[in-house]
Design a protein around this motif. Structure first.
Motif, PDB file in Angstrom:
ATOM      1  N   LEU A   1      -5.578  -4.370  -7.744  1.00 47.35           N
ATOM      2  CA  LEU A   1      -6.606  -4.031  -8.729  1.00 47.35           C
ATOM      3  C   LEU A   1      -7.977  -3.939  -8.073  1.00 47.35           C
ATOM      4  O   LEU A   1      -8.796  -3.093  -8.445  1.00 47.35           O
ATOM      5  CB  LEU A   1      -6.610  -5.059  -9.855  1.00 47.35           C
ATOM      6  CG  LEU A   1      -5.347  -5.098 -10.728  1.00 47.35           C
ATOM      7  CD1 LEU A   1      -5.518  -6.106 -11.854  1.00 47.35           C
ATOM      8  CD2 LEU A   1      -5.024  -3.725 -11.300  1.00 47.35           C
ATOM      9  N   ARG A   2      -8.217  -4.801  -7.113  1.00 43.10           N
ATOM     10  CA  ARG A   2      -9.481  -4.744  -6.366  1.00 43.10           C
ATOM     11  C   ARG A   2      -9.620  -3.390  -5.680  1.00 43.10           C
ATOM     12  O   ARG A   2     -10.675  -2.758  -5.725  1.00 43.10           O
ATOM     13  CB  ARG A   2      -9.495  -5.890  -5.346  1.00 43.10           C
ATOM     14  CG  ARG A   2     -10.806  -6.128  -4.618  1.00 43.10           C
ATOM     15  CD  ARG A   2     -10.625  -7.305  -3.661  1.00 43.10           C
ATOM     16  NE  ARG A   2     -11.813  -7.533  -2.874  1.00 43.10           N
ATOM     17  CZ  ARG A   2     -12.772  -8.402  -3.187  1.00 43.10           C
ATOM     18  NH1 ARG A   2     -12.676  -9.121  -4.284  1.00 43.10           N
ATOM     19  NH2 ARG A   2     -13.832  -8.548  -2.416  1.00 43.10           N
ATOM     20  N   HIS A   3      -8.523  -2.933  -5.058  1.00 40.91           N
ATOM     21  CA  HIS A   3      -8.553  -1.639  -4.371  1.00 40.91           C
ATOM     22  C   HIS A   3      -8.775  -0.509  -5.366  1.00 40.91           C
ATOM     23  O   HIS A   3      -9.504   0.452  -5.074  1.00 40.91           O
ATOM     24  CB  HIS A   3      -7.242  -1.421  -3.614  1.00 40.91           C
ATOM     25  CG  HIS A   3      -7.211  -0.161  -2.826  1.00 40.91           C
ATOM     26  ND1 HIS A   3      -7.819  -0.029  -1.592  1.00 40.91           N
ATOM     27  CD2 HIS A   3      -6.654   1.061  -3.088  1.00 40.91           C
ATOM     28  CE1 HIS A   3      -7.641   1.196  -1.133  1.00 40.91           C
ATOM     29  NE2 HIS A   3      -6.945   1.878  -2.029  1.00 40.91           N
TER      30      HIS A   3
ATOM     31  N   ARG B   1     -10.585   4.116  -9.219  1.00 38.77           N
ATOM     32  CA  ARG B   1      -9.434   4.526 -10.029  1.00 38.77           C
ATOM     33  C   ARG B   1      -9.410   3.839 -11.391  1.00 38.77           C
ATOM     34  O   ARG B   1      -8.536   4.099 -12.204  1.00 38.77           O
ATOM     35  CB  ARG B   1      -8.145   4.258  -9.258  1.00 38.77           C
ATOM     36  CG  ARG B   1      -7.975   5.200  -8.065  1.00 38.77           C
ATOM     37  CD  ARG B   1      -6.911   4.740  -7.106  1.00 38.77           C
ATOM     38  NE  ARG B   1      -5.603   4.676  -7.743  1.00 38.77           N
ATOM     39  CZ  ARG B   1      -4.553   4.070  -7.182  1.00 38.77           C
ATOM     40  NH1 ARG B   1      -4.693   3.459  -6.012  1.00 38.77           N
ATOM     41  NH2 ARG B   1      -3.390   4.057  -7.805  1.00 38.77           N
ATOM     42  N   ILE B   2     -10.355   2.931 -11.621  1.00 37.29           N
ATOM     43  CA  ILE B   2     -10.544   2.339 -12.947  1.00 37.29           C
ATOM     44  C   ILE B   2     -11.966   2.688 -13.373  1.00 37.29           C
ATOM     45  O   ILE B   2     -12.929   2.316 -12.703  1.00 37.29           O
ATOM     46  CB  ILE B   2     -10.331   0.819 -12.937  1.00 37.29           C
ATOM     47  CG1 ILE B   2      -8.914   0.480 -12.442  1.00 37.29           C
ATOM     48  CG2 ILE B   2     -10.562   0.236 -14.325  1.00 37.29           C
ATOM     49  CD1 ILE B   2      -8.629  -1.009 -12.332  1.00 37.29           C
ATOM     50  N   ALA B   3     -12.111   3.403 -14.465  1.00 36.75           N
ATOM     51  CA  ALA B   3     -13.410   3.944 -14.863  1.00 36.75           C
ATOM     52  C   ALA B   3     -14.248   2.910 -15.610  1.00 36.75           C
ATOM     53  O   ALA B   3     -13.714   2.062 -16.323  1.00 36.75           O
ATOM     54  CB  ALA B   3     -13.209   5.170 -15.750  1.00 36.75           C
ATOM     55  N   PRO B   4     -15.575   2.984 -15.456  1.00 40.47           N
ATOM     56  CA  PRO B   4     -16.448   2.084 -16.208  1.00 40.47           C
ATOM     57  C   PRO B   4     -16.509   2.453 -17.682  1.00 40.47           C
ATOM     58  O   PRO B   4     -16.418   3.627 -18.042  1.00 40.47           O
ATOM     59  CB  PRO B   4     -17.811   2.284 -15.535  1.00 40.47           C
ATOM     60  CG  PRO B   4     -17.752   3.657 -14.952  1.00 40.47           C
ATOM     61  CD  PRO B   4     -16.322   3.867 -14.551  1.00 40.47           C
TER      62      PRO B   4
ATOM     63  N   TYR C   1     -13.599   4.931   2.052  1.00 44.37           N
ATOM     64  CA  TYR C   1     -13.387   3.476   2.095  1.00 44.37           C
ATOM     65  C   TYR C   1     -12.685   3.081   3.396  1.00 44.37           C
ATOM     66  O   TYR C   1     -13.093   2.132   4.079  1.00 44.37           O
ATOM     67  CB  TYR C   1     -12.562   3.047   0.887  1.00 44.37           C
ATOM     68  CG  TYR C   1     -11.996   1.653   0.968  1.00 44.37           C
ATOM     69  CD1 TYR C   1     -12.818   0.536   0.831  1.00 44.37           C
ATOM     70  CD2 TYR C   1     -10.639   1.451   1.186  1.00 44.37           C
ATOM     71  CE1 TYR C   1     -12.294  -0.746   0.914  1.00 44.37           C
ATOM     72  CE2 TYR C   1     -10.116   0.172   1.264  1.00 44.37           C
ATOM     73  CZ  TYR C   1     -10.945  -0.918   1.127  1.00 44.37           C
ATOM     74  OH  TYR C   1     -10.426  -2.183   1.221  1.00 44.37           O
ATOM     75  N   ALA C   2     -11.634   3.826   3.759  1.00 47.98           N
ATOM     76  CA  ALA C   2     -10.891   3.514   4.976  1.00 47.98           C
ATOM     77  C   ALA C   2     -11.797   3.573   6.200  1.00 47.98           C
ATOM     78  O   ALA C   2     -11.756   2.678   7.064  1.00 47.98           O
ATOM     79  CB  ALA C   2      -9.715   4.477   5.136  1.00 47.98           C
TER      80      ALA C   2
ATOM     81  N   THR D   1     -16.683  -6.777  -2.294  1.00 48.28           N
ATOM     82  CA  THR D   1     -17.069  -7.106  -3.666  1.00 48.28           C
ATOM     83  C   THR D   1     -18.161  -6.170  -4.157  1.00 48.28           C
ATOM     84  O   THR D   1     -18.156  -5.741  -5.325  1.00 48.28           O
ATOM     85  CB  THR D   1     -17.534  -8.576  -3.753  1.00 48.28           C
ATOM     86  OG1 THR D   1     -16.436  -9.426  -3.407  1.00 48.28           O
ATOM     87  CG2 THR D   1     -17.999  -8.930  -5.163  1.00 48.28           C
ATOM     88  N   LEU D   2     -19.091  -5.816  -3.288  1.00 53.35           N
ATOM     89  CA  LEU D   2     -20.114  -4.838  -3.664  1.00 53.35           C
ATOM     90  C   LEU D   2     -19.492  -3.470  -3.938  1.00 53.35           C
ATOM     91  O   LEU D   2     -19.842  -2.804  -4.914  1.00 53.35           O
ATOM     92  CB  LEU D   2     -21.162  -4.725  -2.557  1.00 53.35           C
ATOM     93  CG  LEU D   2     -22.011  -5.975  -2.293  1.00 53.35           C
ATOM     94  CD1 LEU D   2     -22.847  -5.789  -1.034  1.00 53.35           C
ATOM     95  CD2 LEU D   2     -22.916  -6.270  -3.485  1.00 53.35           C
ATOM     96  N   TRP D   3     -18.579  -3.052  -3.084  1.00 57.33           N
ATOM     97  CA  TRP D   3     -17.912  -1.762  -3.292  1.00 57.33           C
ATOM     98  C   TRP D   3     -17.113  -1.779  -4.592  1.00 57.33           C
ATOM     99  O   TRP D   3     -17.026  -0.769  -5.288  1.00 57.33           O
ATOM    100  CB  TRP D   3     -16.982  -1.462  -2.110  1.00 57.33           C
ATOM    101  CG  TRP D   3     -17.670  -0.870  -0.923  1.00 57.33           C
ATOM    102  CD1 TRP D   3     -18.695  -1.420  -0.210  1.00 57.33           C
ATOM    103  CD2 TRP D   3     -17.376   0.382  -0.299  1.00 57.33           C
ATOM    104  NE1 TRP D   3     -19.052  -0.592   0.825  1.00 57.33           N
ATOM    105  CE2 TRP D   3     -18.259   0.516   0.803  1.00 57.33           C
ATOM    106  CE3 TRP D   3     -16.448   1.384  -0.547  1.00 57.33           C
ATOM    107  CZ2 TRP D   3     -18.239   1.633   1.633  1.00 57.33           C
ATOM    108  CZ3 TRP D   3     -16.420   2.493   0.291  1.00 57.33           C
ATOM    109  CH2 TRP D   3     -17.312   2.614   1.366  1.00 57.33           C
TER     110      TRP D   3
END
Length: 205
Positions: free
Chosen positions: A5-7, A13-16, A121-122, A142-144
């Motif tokens: 979920l963090r990734h 991939r999870i929208a605000p 990201y990679a 955590t910032l990302w």
């Protein structure tokens, strides 16, 4: 589960502002709802999601103040993390960085926002993790995780035509063994992202 979920947050991939279904995530990942709830509770403690009730869980909408703080922290931490990692970047890792950057270029050319975010990201975290996955790297992640959902929205609106791959400056600095040059390359890359956000979210955009 937590790392998955963090990734997903980091890569947008999870929208605000959109409700998160624990049942839906559990079905996608092939697990029961309990580990999903536990992972979301950990993410809520880190400020990445808001849990208002069992049925109302979402990524908070980014405010201007919160974004400014996140980007300020990125500018403080990421250039230093890259410079500290420089001595540990060997030939094998350099090849991996070139491969990630080539994938970014391909994503920009094809207009694939998801591939762009994954490979961007990679690229960054291949550098930051060169000296190990320590406290500094986890802080940057955590910032990302906090700004990734916003960036996915921005990139989804503007596409990839306005994105510029600034990583060659970083690769050149790595080849020279130039720590200050690498710091500056990472600063410039972050500033470019900030500029895109400012343009897209301004009233006249």
């Amino acid at each position: 589960m937590y790392d998955e979920l963090r990734h997903r947050l980091i890569t947008g991939r999870i929208a605000p502002g959109v409700g998160i279904s624990t049942r839906g995530l559990a079905q996608q990942l092939g697990v029961s709802q309990m580990p999903v709830r536990d992972a979301l509770s950990r993410l809520a403690a880190e400020g990445a999601v808001d849990i208002r009730s069992k049925r109302k869980i979402m990524v908070p909408t980014m405010t201007a103040e919160r974004l400014e703080e996140v980007m300020h922290c990125r500018l403080l931490l990421e250039p230093e993390a890259a410079a500290l990692a420089l001595p540990a970047i060997d030939a094998k890792l350099t090849r991996a960085l070139h491969a990630a950057d080539a994938a970014i270029d391909a994503a920009l050319e094809s207009g694939d926002v998801n591939a762009y975010m994954e490979n961007n990201y990679a690229f960054h975290f291949l550098i930051y993790r060169a000296r190990g996955d320590g406290v500094l790297t986890r802080m940057i992640e955590t910032l990302w995780m906090r700004f990734g959902p916003l960036m996915r929205v921005v990139y989804g609106r503007v596409g990839t035509a306005r994105l510029v791959d600034q990583h060659q400056q970083a690769m050149d600095a790595i080849a020279r063994g130039d720590a200050e040059g690498l710091r500056e390359a990472i600063r410039a890359d972050i500033a470019d992202g900030q500029g895109l956000i400012d343009v897209e979210t301004s009233p006249s955009a």
